[in-house]
Design a protein around this motif. Sequence first.
Motif, PDB file in Angstrom:
ATOM      1  N   THR A 231      12.833   0.629  10.084  1.00 16.31           N
ATOM      2  CA  THR A 231      11.877  -0.154   9.297  1.00 16.31           C
ATOM      3  C   THR A 231      10.580   0.624   9.109  1.00 16.31           C
ATOM      4  O   THR A 231      10.292   1.573   9.838  1.00 16.31           O
ATOM      5  CB  THR A 231      11.548  -1.492   9.984  1.00 16.31           C
ATOM      6  OG1 THR A 231      10.827  -1.234  11.193  1.00 16.31           O
ATOM      7  CG2 THR A 231      12.806  -2.274  10.309  1.00 16.31           C
ATOM      8  N   VAL A 232       9.784   0.193   8.141  1.00 18.64           N
ATOM      9  CA  VAL A 232       8.438   0.729   7.954  1.00 18.64           C
ATOM     10  C   VAL A 232       7.485  -0.107   8.793  1.00 18.64           C
ATOM     11  O   VAL A 232       7.390  -1.317   8.608  1.00 18.64           O
ATOM     12  CB  VAL A 232       8.023   0.690   6.473  1.00 18.64           C
ATOM     13  CG1 VAL A 232       6.563   1.107   6.315  1.00 18.64           C
ATOM     14  CG2 VAL A 232       8.909   1.603   5.635  1.00 18.64           C
ATOM     15  N   VAL A 233       6.781   0.528   9.728  1.00 18.09           N
ATOM     16  CA  VAL A 233       5.874  -0.223  10.595  1.00 18.09           C
ATOM     17  C   VAL A 233       4.414  -0.079  10.179  1.00 18.09           C
ATOM     18  O   VAL A 233       3.585  -0.930  10.512  1.00 18.09           O
ATOM     19  CB  VAL A 233       6.044   0.167  12.081  1.00 18.09           C
ATOM     20  CG1 VAL A 233       7.438  -0.189  12.565  1.00 18.09           C
ATOM     21  CG2 VAL A 233       5.760   1.650  12.303  1.00 18.09           C
ATOM     22  N   GLU A 234       4.071   1.018   9.458  1.00 18.44           N
ATOM     23  CA  GLU A 234       2.690   1.175   8.999  1.00 18.44           C
ATOM     24  C   GLU A 234       2.659   2.121   7.806  1.00 18.44           C
ATOM     25  O   GLU A 234       3.418   3.079   7.729  1.00 18.44           O
ATOM     26  CB  GLU A 234       1.791   1.712  10.116  1.00 18.44           C
ATOM     27  CG  GLU A 234       0.304   1.758   9.739  1.00 18.44           C
ATOM     28  CD  GLU A 234      -0.625   1.936  10.931  1.00 18.44           C
ATOM     29  OE1 GLU A 234      -1.858   1.853  10.734  1.00 18.44           O
ATOM     30  OE2 GLU A 234      -0.141   2.153  12.061  1.00 18.44           O
ATOM     31  N   THR A 235       1.784   1.830   6.855  1.00 21.73           N
ATOM     32  CA  THR A 235       1.556   2.717   5.720  1.00 21.73           C
ATOM     33  C   THR A 235       0.055   2.802   5.465  1.00 21.73           C
ATOM     34  O   THR A 235      -0.687   1.859   5.734  1.00 21.73           O
ATOM     35  CB  THR A 235       2.231   2.207   4.424  1.00 21.73           C
ATOM     36  OG1 THR A 235       1.652   0.952   4.048  1.00 21.73           O
ATOM     37  CG2 THR A 235       3.723   2.022   4.612  1.00 21.73           C
ATOM     38  N   GLY A 236      -0.369   3.941   4.948  1.00 22.80           N
ATOM     39  CA  GLY A 236      -1.782   4.100   4.627  1.00 22.80           C
ATOM     40  C   GLY A 236      -2.089   5.525   4.223  1.00 22.80           C
ATOM     41  O   GLY A 236      -1.212   6.391   4.225  1.00 22.80           O
ATOM     42  N   THR A 237      -3.340   5.758   3.865  1.00 21.26           N
ATOM     43  CA  THR A 237      -3.764   7.123   3.570  1.00 21.26           C
ATOM     44  C   THR A 237      -3.769   7.935   4.862  1.00 21.26           C
ATOM     45  O   THR A 237      -3.690   7.372   5.969  1.00 21.26           O
ATOM     46  CB  THR A 237      -5.176   7.138   2.960  1.00 21.26           C
ATOM     47  OG1 THR A 237      -6.105   6.658   3.956  1.00 21.26           O
ATOM     48  CG2 THR A 237      -5.253   6.272   1.712  1.00 21.26           C
ATOM     49  N   SER A 309      -6.476  -2.910   4.721  1.00 15.91           N
ATOM     50  CA  SER A 309      -7.402  -2.568   3.643  1.00 15.91           C
ATOM     51  C   SER A 309      -6.568  -2.181   2.441  1.00 15.91           C
ATOM     52  O   SER A 309      -5.336  -2.293   2.480  1.00 15.91           O
ATOM     53  CB  SER A 309      -8.323  -1.407   4.065  1.00 15.91           C
ATOM     54  OG  SER A 309      -7.565  -0.250   4.368  1.00 15.91           O
ATOM     55  N   ASN A 310      -7.192  -1.725   1.382  1.00 16.74           N
ATOM     56  CA  ASN A 310      -6.462  -1.380   0.173  1.00 16.74           C
ATOM     57  C   ASN A 310      -5.424  -0.283   0.450  1.00 16.74           C
ATOM     58  O   ASN A 310      -5.767   0.852   0.742  1.00 16.74           O
ATOM     59  CB  ASN A 310      -7.442  -0.893  -0.899  1.00 16.74           C
ATOM     60  CG  ASN A 310      -6.760  -0.652  -2.223  1.00 16.74           C
ATOM     61  OD1 ASN A 310      -5.759  -1.285  -2.543  1.00 16.74           O
ATOM     62  ND2 ASN A 310      -7.296   0.268  -3.013  1.00 16.74           N
ATOM     63  N   GLY A 311      -4.147  -0.654   0.391  1.00 17.40           N
ATOM     64  CA  GLY A 311      -3.073   0.300   0.607  1.00 17.40           C
ATOM     65  C   GLY A 311      -2.702   0.542   2.053  1.00 17.40           C
ATOM     66  O   GLY A 311      -1.751   1.263   2.345  1.00 17.40           O
ATOM     67  N   HIS A 312      -3.449  -0.029   2.992  1.00 14.63           N
ATOM     68  CA  HIS A 312      -3.179   0.153   4.418  1.00 14.63           C
ATOM     69  C   HIS A 312      -2.551  -1.114   4.981  1.00 14.63           C
ATOM     70  O   HIS A 312      -3.190  -2.176   4.995  1.00 14.63           O
ATOM     71  CB  HIS A 312      -4.468   0.485   5.164  1.00 14.63           C
ATOM     72  CG  HIS A 312      -4.262   0.824   6.604  1.00 14.63           C
ATOM     73  ND1 HIS A 312      -5.307   0.949   7.496  1.00 14.63           N
ATOM     74  CD2 HIS A 312      -3.132   1.078   7.330  1.00 14.63           C
ATOM     75  CE1 HIS A 312      -4.833   1.257   8.690  1.00 14.63           C
ATOM     76  NE2 HIS A 312      -3.524   1.340   8.605  1.00 14.63           N
ATOM     77  N   THR A 313      -1.292  -1.034   5.417  1.00 14.54           N
ATOM     78  CA  THR A 313      -0.595  -2.184   5.965  1.00 14.54           C
ATOM     79  C   THR A 313       0.032  -1.828   7.304  1.00 14.54           C
ATOM     80  O   THR A 313       0.325  -0.661   7.583  1.00 14.54           O
ATOM     81  CB  THR A 313       0.527  -2.673   5.018  1.00 14.54           C
ATOM     82  OG1 THR A 313       1.542  -1.647   4.914  1.00 14.54           O
ATOM     83  CG2 THR A 313      -0.025  -2.973   3.626  1.00 14.54           C
ATOM     84  N   ALA A 314       0.240  -2.839   8.144  1.00 16.40           N
ATOM     85  CA  ALA A 314       0.890  -2.625   9.438  1.00 16.40           C
ATOM     86  C   ALA A 314       1.685  -3.865   9.810  1.00 16.40           C
ATOM     87  O   ALA A 314       1.217  -4.992   9.610  1.00 16.40           O
ATOM     88  CB  ALA A 314      -0.145  -2.312  10.514  1.00 16.40           C
ATOM     89  N   ARG A 315       2.877  -3.647  10.346  1.00 18.35           N
ATOM     90  CA  ARG A 315       3.705  -4.757  10.825  1.00 18.35           C
ATOM     91  C   ARG A 315       3.555  -4.854  12.339  1.00 18.35           C
ATOM     92  O   ARG A 315       4.345  -4.292  13.094  1.00 18.35           O
ATOM     93  CB  ARG A 315       5.165  -4.545  10.428  1.00 18.35           C
ATOM     94  CG  ARG A 315       5.414  -4.689   8.930  1.00 18.35           C
ATOM     95  CD  ARG A 315       6.891  -4.627   8.590  1.00 18.35           C
ATOM     96  NE  ARG A 315       7.127  -4.867   7.186  1.00 18.35           N
ATOM     97  CZ  ARG A 315       7.253  -6.060   6.607  1.00 18.35           C
ATOM     98  NH1 ARG A 315       7.167  -7.151   7.360  1.00 18.35           N
ATOM     99  NH2 ARG A 315       7.461  -6.186   5.317  1.00 18.35           N
ATOM    100  N   CYS A 316       2.496  -5.515  12.765  1.00 16.74           N
ATOM    101  CA  CYS A 316       2.228  -5.669  14.193  1.00 16.74           C
ATOM    102  C   CYS A 316       1.422  -6.950  14.397  1.00 16.74           C
ATOM    103  O   CYS A 316       0.397  -7.157  13.727  1.00 16.74           O
ATOM    104  CB  CYS A 316       1.446  -4.458  14.723  1.00 16.74           C
ATOM    105  SG  CYS A 316       0.964  -4.628  16.460  1.00 16.74           S
ATOM    106  N   TRP A 317       1.860  -7.773  15.358  1.00 16.82           N
ATOM    107  CA  TRP A 317       1.182  -9.048  15.598  1.00 16.82           C
ATOM    108  C   TRP A 317      -0.225  -8.880  16.164  1.00 16.82           C
ATOM    109  O   TRP A 317      -1.018  -9.819  16.149  1.00 16.82           O
ATOM    110  CB  TRP A 317       2.016  -9.914  16.549  1.00 16.82           C
ATOM    111  CG  TRP A 317       3.245 -10.490  15.915  1.00 16.82           C
ATOM    112  CD1 TRP A 317       4.547 -10.233  16.229  1.00 16.82           C
ATOM    113  CD2 TRP A 317       3.282 -11.447  14.838  1.00 16.82           C
ATOM    114  NE1 TRP A 317       5.390 -10.955  15.422  1.00 16.82           N
ATOM    115  CE2 TRP A 317       4.641 -11.707  14.561  1.00 16.82           C
ATOM    116  CE3 TRP A 317       2.304 -12.085  14.087  1.00 16.82           C
ATOM    117  CZ2 TRP A 317       5.054 -12.579  13.568  1.00 16.82           C
ATOM    118  CZ3 TRP A 317       2.703 -12.966  13.085  1.00 16.82           C
ATOM    119  CH2 TRP A 317       4.048 -13.213  12.835  1.00 16.82           C
TER     120      TRP A 317
END
Length: 335
Positions: A231-237, A309-317
Amino acid sequence: MSHLLEVEHLKVTFPTYGGEVQAVRDVSFYVDQGEVVAIVGESGSGKTVTVQTIMGLIPTKNIKDGNIRFNGKEILHLSKKEMRKLKGSEIGMVFQDPMTSLNPTMKIGKQIAEGIRKHQKLSKAEAKQKAIELLRLVGIPNAEERYHQYPHEFSGGMRQRVVIAIALACNPKLLIADEPTTALDVTIQAQILDLMKDLQKKMEMSIILITHDLGVVAEMAQRVIVMYGGTVVETGTVFDIFENPKHPYTWGLLRSIPNLHDKEKKRLIPIEGSPPDLFSPPKGCPFAPRCPYAMEICVEKSPAEFHISNGHTARCWLNDPRAPKVEAFIAAGRE
């Protein structure tokens, strides 16, 4: 503006005698024109299977769900003939081992010219001339002479340059590089990375860079996709991931980077435990069994995608406002 490549909710499984391996589980991301995107994560996280699916190298029977659009066109279920045309002219791929990527029985020049003649309908003489130009472009000296040599007459670094030349033969819009420097020594690695950066700027192409080397990521990429357990757990610059990471797995990856300027020579801190069993993935966060900050909800429920933030996501509680606050600076070993 539409993205050059869009992957949505991709799911890929492989049947085995031991059961069904859920190799890629609901993966989504995008790549824009002229952008370098790095996909990072440890072995078994699903990086290579994801890009092999984009390239049409995974049988359709193993693709359980999802969409892949390239230049706005759905490509996931193209015929073999249509996919061959796309791979040759619009998407190129560089594999991680130059020793096995080339046909040992064919001369280098013929291997480069083959794709040029197939996709650009050039004459044999024209294809030869372009192949020689590509050899020069990727920094191989005496290109006219090298054109007539076999792979065993090239060093590992030179072979990887040839593989890159083959991938660039038809001026692709997207280059996928699957750990392109893994089999090379450190000095040659730097040369290949410099070459890829130079070619990316000259040709204005996009690159998906698969790697587990965060030093390479910092040098090459604009955006980062962190994968774990399929899975993707985090995305960002690059700045988001290195300076403001929001997932404990990303923290662990960053903490394991050696620091040559550390006068105290602090010991690297490994990520304890083992990756999840993808025969039977956990229903909650896949990283929960290895996470020192795991809460009860992490085990019971898959994390939502939190927009930092803009474009920064994370799947963590831990990013839920109700969660206890954890200092993220521990990620980079600066505690």
